[in-house]
Write a protein that holds these residues in place. Structure first.
Motif, PDB file in Angstrom:
ATOM      1  N   GLY A 106     -28.845  31.358 -26.644  1.00  0.00           N
ATOM      2  CA  GLY A 106     -27.597  32.156 -26.354  1.00  0.00           C
ATOM      3  C   GLY A 106     -27.995  33.532 -26.231  1.00  0.00           C
ATOM      4  O   GLY A 106     -28.742  34.217 -27.130  1.00  0.00           O
ATOM      5  N   ASN A 107     -27.833  34.155 -24.919  1.00  0.00           N
ATOM      6  CA  ASN A 107     -28.290  35.498 -24.676  1.00  0.00           C
ATOM      7  C   ASN A 107     -27.202  36.367 -25.380  1.00  0.00           C
ATOM      8  O   ASN A 107     -25.946  36.502 -25.274  1.00  0.00           O
ATOM      9  CB  ASN A 107     -28.074  35.873 -23.189  1.00  0.00           C
ATOM     10  N   PHE A 108     -27.712  37.351 -26.330  1.00  0.00           N
ATOM     11  CA  PHE A 108     -26.938  38.306 -27.151  1.00  0.00           C
ATOM     12  C   PHE A 108     -25.993  38.959 -26.326  1.00  0.00           C
ATOM     13  O   PHE A 108     -24.710  39.101 -26.499  1.00  0.00           O
ATOM     14  CB  PHE A 108     -27.733  39.136 -27.748  1.00  0.00           C
ATOM     15  N   PHE A 109     -26.409  39.535 -25.076  1.00  0.00           N
ATOM     16  CA  PHE A 109     -25.372  40.257 -24.330  1.00  0.00           C
ATOM     17  C   PHE A 109     -24.297  39.363 -23.417  1.00  0.00           C
ATOM     18  O   PHE A 109     -23.462  40.078 -23.542  1.00  0.00           O
ATOM     19  CB  PHE A 109     -26.364  41.143 -23.200  1.00  0.00           C
ATOM     20  N   LEU A 110     -24.842  38.129 -23.443  1.00  0.00           N
ATOM     21  CA  LEU A 110     -23.837  37.477 -22.615  1.00  0.00           C
ATOM     22  C   LEU A 110     -22.634  36.923 -23.503  1.00  0.00           C
ATOM     23  O   LEU A 110     -21.968  36.645 -23.261  1.00  0.00           O
ATOM     24  CB  LEU A 110     -24.536  36.343 -21.867  1.00  0.00           C
ATOM     25  N   LEU A 111     -23.155  36.864 -24.863  1.00  0.00           N
ATOM     26  CA  LEU A 111     -22.311  36.596 -25.918  1.00  0.00           C
ATOM     27  C   LEU A 111     -21.317  37.500 -26.277  1.00  0.00           C
ATOM     28  O   LEU A 111     -20.459  37.507 -27.137  1.00  0.00           O
ATOM     29  CB  LEU A 111     -23.023  35.973 -27.113  1.00  0.00           C
ATOM     30  N   GLY A 112     -21.415  38.816 -25.674  1.00  0.00           N
ATOM     31  CA  GLY A 112     -20.542  39.742 -26.147  1.00  0.00           C
ATOM     32  C   GLY A 112     -21.129  41.123 -26.717  1.00  0.00           C
ATOM     33  O   GLY A 112     -20.583  42.134 -26.795  1.00  0.00           O
ATOM     34  N   GLY A 113     -22.572  41.089 -26.992  1.00  0.00           N
ATOM     35  CA  GLY A 113     -23.138  42.040 -27.610  1.00  0.00           C
ATOM     36  C   GLY A 113     -23.545  43.161 -26.749  1.00  0.00           C
ATOM     37  O   GLY A 113     -23.367  42.950 -25.517  1.00  0.00           O
ATOM     38  N   ASP A 114     -23.534  44.307 -27.213  1.00  0.00           N
ATOM     39  CA  ASP A 114     -24.237  45.665 -26.466  1.00  0.00           C
ATOM     40  C   ASP A 114     -25.257  46.277 -27.144  1.00  0.00           C
ATOM     41  O   ASP A 114     -25.651  45.722 -28.250  1.00  0.00           O
ATOM     42  CB  ASP A 114     -22.897  46.277 -26.179  1.00  0.00           C
ATOM     43  N   SER A 115     -25.816  47.209 -26.827  1.00  0.00           N
ATOM     44  CA  SER A 115     -27.066  48.112 -27.199  1.00  0.00           C
ATOM     45  C   SER A 115     -26.678  48.361 -28.740  1.00  0.00           C
ATOM     46  O   SER A 115     -27.448  48.410 -29.635  1.00  0.00           O
ATOM     47  CB  SER A 115     -27.588  49.129 -26.490  1.00  0.00           C
ATOM     48  N   LEU A 116     -25.351  48.886 -29.088  1.00  0.00           N
ATOM     49  CA  LEU A 116     -25.160  49.359 -30.188  1.00  0.00           C
ATOM     50  C   LEU A 116     -25.109  48.408 -31.233  1.00  0.00           C
ATOM     51  O   LEU A 116     -25.483  48.413 -32.341  1.00  0.00           O
ATOM     52  CB  LEU A 116     -23.666  50.210 -30.169  1.00  0.00           C
ATOM     53  N   ILE A 117     -24.579  47.249 -30.837  1.00  0.00           N
ATOM     54  CA  ILE A 117     -24.201  46.102 -31.934  1.00  0.00           C
ATOM     55  C   ILE A 117     -25.757  45.461 -32.079  1.00  0.00           C
ATOM     56  O   ILE A 117     -26.100  44.962 -33.259  1.00  0.00           O
ATOM     57  CB  ILE A 117     -23.526  45.183 -31.237  1.00  0.00           C
ATOM     58  N   ALA A 118     -26.563  45.399 -31.106  1.00  0.00           N
ATOM     59  CA  ALA A 118     -27.948  45.010 -30.954  1.00  0.00           C
ATOM     60  C   ALA A 118     -28.624  45.610 -32.218  1.00  0.00           C
ATOM     61  O   ALA A 118     -29.491  45.002 -32.907  1.00  0.00           O
ATOM     62  CB  ALA A 118     -28.785  45.389 -29.687  1.00  0.00           C
ATOM     63  N   THR A 119     -28.661  47.035 -32.381  1.00  0.00           N
ATOM     64  CA  THR A 119     -29.102  47.704 -33.447  1.00  0.00           C
ATOM     65  C   THR A 119     -28.772  47.251 -35.162  1.00  0.00           C
ATOM     66  O   THR A 119     -29.652  47.333 -35.695  1.00  0.00           O
ATOM     67  CB  THR A 119     -28.836  49.098 -33.441  1.00  0.00           C
ATOM     68  N   ARG A 120     -27.336  46.658 -35.088  1.00  0.00           N
ATOM     69  CA  ARG A 120     -26.969  45.890 -36.108  1.00  0.00           C
ATOM     70  C   ARG A 120     -27.891  44.729 -36.290  1.00  0.00           C
ATOM     71  O   ARG A 120     -28.065  44.388 -37.604  1.00  0.00           O
ATOM     72  CB  ARG A 120     -25.416  45.589 -36.091  1.00  0.00           C
ATOM     73  N   VAL A 121     -27.933  43.881 -35.398  1.00  0.00           N
ATOM     74  CA  VAL A 121     -28.865  42.609 -35.398  1.00  0.00           C
ATOM     75  C   VAL A 121     -30.286  43.054 -35.997  1.00  0.00           C
ATOM     76  O   VAL A 121     -30.690  42.465 -37.023  1.00  0.00           O
ATOM     77  CB  VAL A 121     -28.998  41.955 -34.243  1.00  0.00           C
ATOM     78  N   LEU A 122     -30.747  44.261 -35.469  1.00  0.00           N
ATOM     79  CA  LEU A 122     -32.144  44.511 -35.766  1.00  0.00           C
ATOM     80  C   LEU A 122     -32.284  45.001 -37.356  1.00  0.00           C
ATOM     81  O   LEU A 122     -33.236  44.583 -37.963  1.00  0.00           O
ATOM     82  CB  LEU A 122     -32.842  45.501 -34.858  1.00  0.00           C
ATOM     83  N   SER A 123     -31.085  45.672 -37.704  1.00  0.00           N
ATOM     84  CA  SER A 123     -31.039  45.821 -39.245  1.00  0.00           C
ATOM     85  C   SER A 123     -30.844  44.767 -39.976  1.00  0.00           C
ATOM     86  O   SER A 123     -31.428  44.741 -41.138  1.00  0.00           O
ATOM     87  CB  SER A 123     -29.981  47.022 -39.177  1.00  0.00           C
ATOM     88  N   ALA A 124     -30.036  43.995 -39.667  1.00  0.00           N
ATOM     89  CA  ALA A 124     -29.644  42.663 -40.469  1.00  0.00           C
ATOM     90  C   ALA A 124     -31.103  41.675 -40.629  1.00  0.00           C
ATOM     91  O   ALA A 124     -31.409  41.261 -41.745  1.00  0.00           O
ATOM     92  CB  ALA A 124     -28.552  41.902 -39.880  1.00  0.00           C
ATOM     93  N   VAL A 125     -31.672  41.634 -39.548  1.00  0.00           N
ATOM     94  CA  VAL A 125     -33.002  41.034 -39.488  1.00  0.00           C
ATOM     95  C   VAL A 125     -33.949  41.501 -40.572  1.00  0.00           C
ATOM     96  O   VAL A 125     -34.713  41.053 -41.025  1.00  0.00           O
ATOM     97  CB  VAL A 125     -33.646  40.718 -37.996  1.00  0.00           C
ATOM     98  N   ALA A 126     -34.153  42.870 -40.186  1.00  0.00           N
ATOM     99  CA  ALA A 126     -35.025  43.698 -41.306  1.00  0.00           C
ATOM    100  C   ALA A 126     -34.437  43.552 -42.809  1.00  0.00           C
ATOM    101  O   ALA A 126     -35.485  43.231 -43.678  1.00  0.00           O
ATOM    102  CB  ALA A 126     -35.094  45.003 -40.978  1.00  0.00           C
TER     103      ALA A 126
END
Length: 103
Positions: free
Chosen positions: A42-62
């Protein structure tokens, strides 16, 4: 309450742990994007994500999994499977449901 009744601690709140790094990353996507299902491809951006929300994913993974990915890592293949592959290429493995750097 009787003294002979065992007292159990409540389950720890927080992200569910899984030994599968793809599923662990899909769980992060589900939580951040507020979706019921995220496939491995599932492509994050096609699922409704954007670059700002992507930073939340990166923070959550960390925070949740102990792995720091860059935004460039994320853009290479913004899917749970793609990020798991990227993590594996960096010498990181799943350990008891937590993605841990193997350096």
């Amino acid at each position: 309450m009787s003294l002979d009744m065992p007292v159990t601690a409540p389950a720890a709140a927080g992200p569910a742990r899984t030994a599968d790094p793809v599923e662990a990353l899909a769980a992060v996507f589900r939580r951040i994007l507020e979706l019921d299902h995220v496939p491995a491809d599932g492509n994050f951006f096609l699922l409704g994500g954007d670059s700002l929300i992507a930073t939340r994913v990166l923070s959550a993974v960390a925070r949740d999994h102990g792995v720091e990915l860059t935004f460039e890592d994320f853009l290479v293949d913004p899917t749970p499977a793609g990020l798991a592959t990227r993590i594996a290429a960096e010498g990181v493995t799943a350990d008891a449901g937590r993605i841990v750097a193997g350096r």
